[in-house]
Enzyme design. Structure first.
Site, PDB file in Angstrom:
ATOM      1  N   ARG A 117       0.816  -1.231   0.000  1.00 27.36           N
ATOM      2  CA  ARG A 117       0.000   0.000   0.000  1.00 27.36           C
ATOM      3  C   ARG A 117       0.848   1.279   0.000  1.00 27.36           C
ATOM      4  NH1 ARG A 117      -3.212  -2.988   3.842  1.00 27.36           N
ATOM      5  NH2 ARG A 117      -5.002  -3.845   2.760  1.00 27.36           N
ATOM      6  N   LYS A 139       3.249  11.772 -10.953  1.00 22.58           N
ATOM      7  CA  LYS A 139       2.469  10.942 -11.876  1.00 22.58           C
ATOM      8  C   LYS A 139       3.225   9.638 -12.086  1.00 22.58           C
ATOM      9  CE  LYS A 139      -0.314  14.038 -14.730  1.00 22.58           C
ATOM     10  NZ  LYS A 139      -0.527  14.558 -16.098  1.00 22.58           N
ATOM     11  N   GLU A 181      10.255  19.967 -23.576  1.00 19.36           N
ATOM     12  CA  GLU A 181       9.344  20.118 -22.432  1.00 19.36           C
ATOM     13  C   GLU A 181       9.610  21.439 -21.699  1.00 19.36           C
ATOM     14  OE1 GLU A 181       6.807  18.149 -21.837  1.00 19.36           O
ATOM     15  OE2 GLU A 181       7.314  16.242 -22.803  1.00 19.36           O
ATOM     16  N   LYS A 217       7.113  23.762 -12.779  1.00 14.24           N
ATOM     17  CA  LYS A 217       6.399  22.505 -12.543  1.00 14.24           C
ATOM     18  C   LYS A 217       5.955  22.409 -11.081  1.00 14.24           C
ATOM     19  CE  LYS A 217       5.224  18.143 -13.398  1.00 14.24           C
ATOM     20  NZ  LYS A 217       5.616  16.976 -14.158  1.00 14.24           N
ATOM     21  N   GLU A 227      -4.425  17.204 -11.262  1.00 15.83           N
ATOM     22  CA  GLU A 227      -4.828  17.624 -12.604  1.00 15.83           C
ATOM     23  C   GLU A 227      -6.338  17.842 -12.735  1.00 15.83           C
ATOM     24  OE1 GLU A 227      -2.376  16.169 -15.960  1.00 15.83           O
ATOM     25  OE2 GLU A 227      -4.280  15.917 -17.005  1.00 15.83           O
ATOM     26  N   ARG A 231      -3.125  22.033 -13.912  1.00 19.84           N
ATOM     27  CA  ARG A 231      -2.011  21.144 -14.319  1.00 19.84           C
ATOM     28  C   ARG A 231      -2.124  20.735 -15.781  1.00 19.84           C
ATOM     29  NH1 ARG A 231       0.768  16.317 -10.736  1.00 19.84           N
ATOM     30  NH2 ARG A 231       2.228  15.631 -12.341  1.00 19.84           N
ATOM     31  N   ASN A 235      -0.008  19.916 -20.565  1.00 18.78           N
ATOM     32  CA  ASN A 235      -0.329  19.108 -21.755  1.00 18.78           C
ATOM     33  C   ASN A 235      -0.183  19.916 -23.048  1.00 18.78           C
ATOM     34  OD1 ASN A 235      -0.945  16.980 -20.080  1.00 18.78           O
ATOM     35  ND2 ASN A 235      -3.115  17.504 -19.946  1.00 18.78           N
ATOM     36  N   HIS A 238       0.677  18.271 -26.269  1.00 20.87           N
ATOM     37  CA  HIS A 238       0.532  16.819 -26.098  1.00 20.87           C
ATOM     38  C   HIS A 238      -0.711  16.253 -26.775  1.00 20.87           C
ATOM     39  CE1 HIS A 238       3.765  17.501 -23.314  1.00 20.87           C
ATOM     40  NE2 HIS A 238       3.882  16.210 -23.073  1.00 20.87           N
ATOM     41  N   HIS A 242       0.485  13.422 -28.773  1.00 19.01           N
ATOM     42  CA  HIS A 242       0.175  12.013 -28.506  1.00 19.01           C
ATOM     43  C   HIS A 242      -0.388  11.335 -29.751  1.00 19.01           C
ATOM     44  CE1 HIS A 242       0.016  12.260 -23.816  1.00 19.01           C
ATOM     45  NE2 HIS A 242       1.230  12.062 -24.284  1.00 19.01           N
ATOM     46  N   HIS A 255       9.480  11.376 -27.927  1.00 19.46           N
ATOM     47  CA  HIS A 255       8.334  12.052 -27.315  1.00 19.46           C
ATOM     48  C   HIS A 255       8.426  13.583 -27.472  1.00 19.46           C
ATOM     49  CE1 HIS A 255       5.146  12.897 -24.427  1.00 19.46           C
ATOM     50  NE2 HIS A 255       5.979  13.719 -23.805  1.00 19.46           N
TER      51      HIS A 255
END
Ligand code: GLY
Length: 342
Positions: A117, A139, A181, A217, A227, A231, A235, A238, A242, A255
């Site tokens: 956990r 994340k 980025e 960040k 998010e 946040r 993106n 992205h 993506h 990427h």
């Protein structure tokens, strides 16, 4: 010994320090509590000495080296890490240390979040992308059934050590891809940082670029850890990025290269002119010579889409941004107008 700088990400009991400086990875024992069982996760594209050196500081290290690449963000590798911990007698007092890029950080962090956990997680990023973005903010995830990051957790590390010296072994292309980025953060949130990209030799001021990007960040994560809203700024580039990644992945675009291409249609004409110059200076791709219909379809099927419409981040003026809902037609128009202009 060169100086290091510290940022503290304030999130109550989930808050942590981010230590940034040349040589800090070689002093991991000073900054991280490693006198216990430590699962060190790395990949076979990272120089093996980075993990070996970290192991010297650990009470009982176990190193797992996964294959380099997105394929390692899998349930199978996740299960493998959990099994290794179980079979090596890891308890709730032990910890996981990622020594690698975004894939390693996401996978190792997710294993740390789930084992008993949740046990302590540390990150020593080794790529520009993970220095600038993915190592901070909690994340963690693996991919499932071809969908990126669809199984995971928000799970903050206990501490992050960012050592720009670890980037020295990266190729210029990998460096530029990670820096995309930082350009993203500057374009949406920091006009001054953007002018650094325009006016300076970025490799002369790399440590500052990393520090300022991580500062952005940190601020965003403090405001919106899970998010819910702000946040999503991260993106930028992205949505289409993506889509390109899904379609062109097999052609081997990195990427950050997909993000660079994804940012361009999402700007005003003026902001785009500045962005184009910076991306070109960094050697990042700027031309759309692939099937845009496939990209739009992939972008519209992204897990973040809702009924085919996606929330895109738009930059009208460098240093600020807004959100806009875009249907597939809206995406098509933006890409078409970019292609026409260029
Ligand atoms: N890399 C985007 C985020 O952390 O939200």
């Amino acid at each position: 010994m060169s100086e290091c700088r510290k940022l503290t990400l304030e999130l109550g009991e989930r808050g942590y320090d981010i230590i940034i400086g040349r040589g800090v990875a070689g002093r991991a024992g000073e900054f991280l509590k490693l006198d216990r069982r430590v699962l060190i996760v790395t990949d076979d594209g990272v120089p093996a000495e980075y993990a070996r050196r970290a192991a010297e500081f650990c009470g009982a290290p176990v190193i797992v080296t996964v294959p380099q690449g997105e394929g390692s963000k899998s349930i199978a590798e996740f299960e493998h890490l959990l099994t290794v911990m179980l079979r090596n007698g890891f308890s709730r007092r032990d910890c996981v240390l990622a020594v690698g890029g975004g894939v390693v950080g996401d996978l190792a962090g997710f294993a740390a979040s789930a084992y008993m956990r949740g046990i302590d997680f540390y990150n020593i990023p080794t790529t520009a992308l993970s220095d600038i973005d993915s190592s901070v903010g909690g994340k963690t995830a693996v991919n499932l059934d071809g969908i990126k990051n669809v199984v995971g957790a928000f799970y903050q590390p206990r501490r992050v050590l960012i050592d720009p010296d670890l980037l020295l072994t990266l190729s210029p292309r990998q460096m530029a891809s990670g820096l995309a980025e930082a350009v993203k953060m500057a374009a949406t949130s920091d006009a001054e940082l953007f002018s650094v990209f325009e006016n300076e030799d970025v490799y002369d001021v790399l440590d500052d670029i990393i520090f300022r990007s991580v500062t952005i960040k940190k601020r965003i994560v403090e405001e919106d850890e899970r998010e819910g809203g702000m946040r999503k700024i991260l993106n930028f580039g992205h949505t289409i990025g993506h889509g390109i990644e899904a379609e062109e992945g097999l052609l081997g675009l990195y990427h950050g290269e997909c993000v660079a291409l994804g940012m361009l249609p999402m700007c005003s004409r003026e902001a785009r002119g500045r962005l184009l110059r910076v991306l070109t200076k960094l050697g990042l791709p700027t031309r759309y010579d692939f099937d845009t219909e496939k990209i739009i379809e992939a972008a519209s099927h992204d897990k973040k889409s809702d009924g085919g419409a996606v929330t895109a981040v738009i930059v009208d003026e460098i240093g600020s941004c807004r959100f806009e809902r875009l249907t597939p037609d809206g995406l098509r128009e933006r890409i078409a107008s970019y292609i026409e202009e260029n």
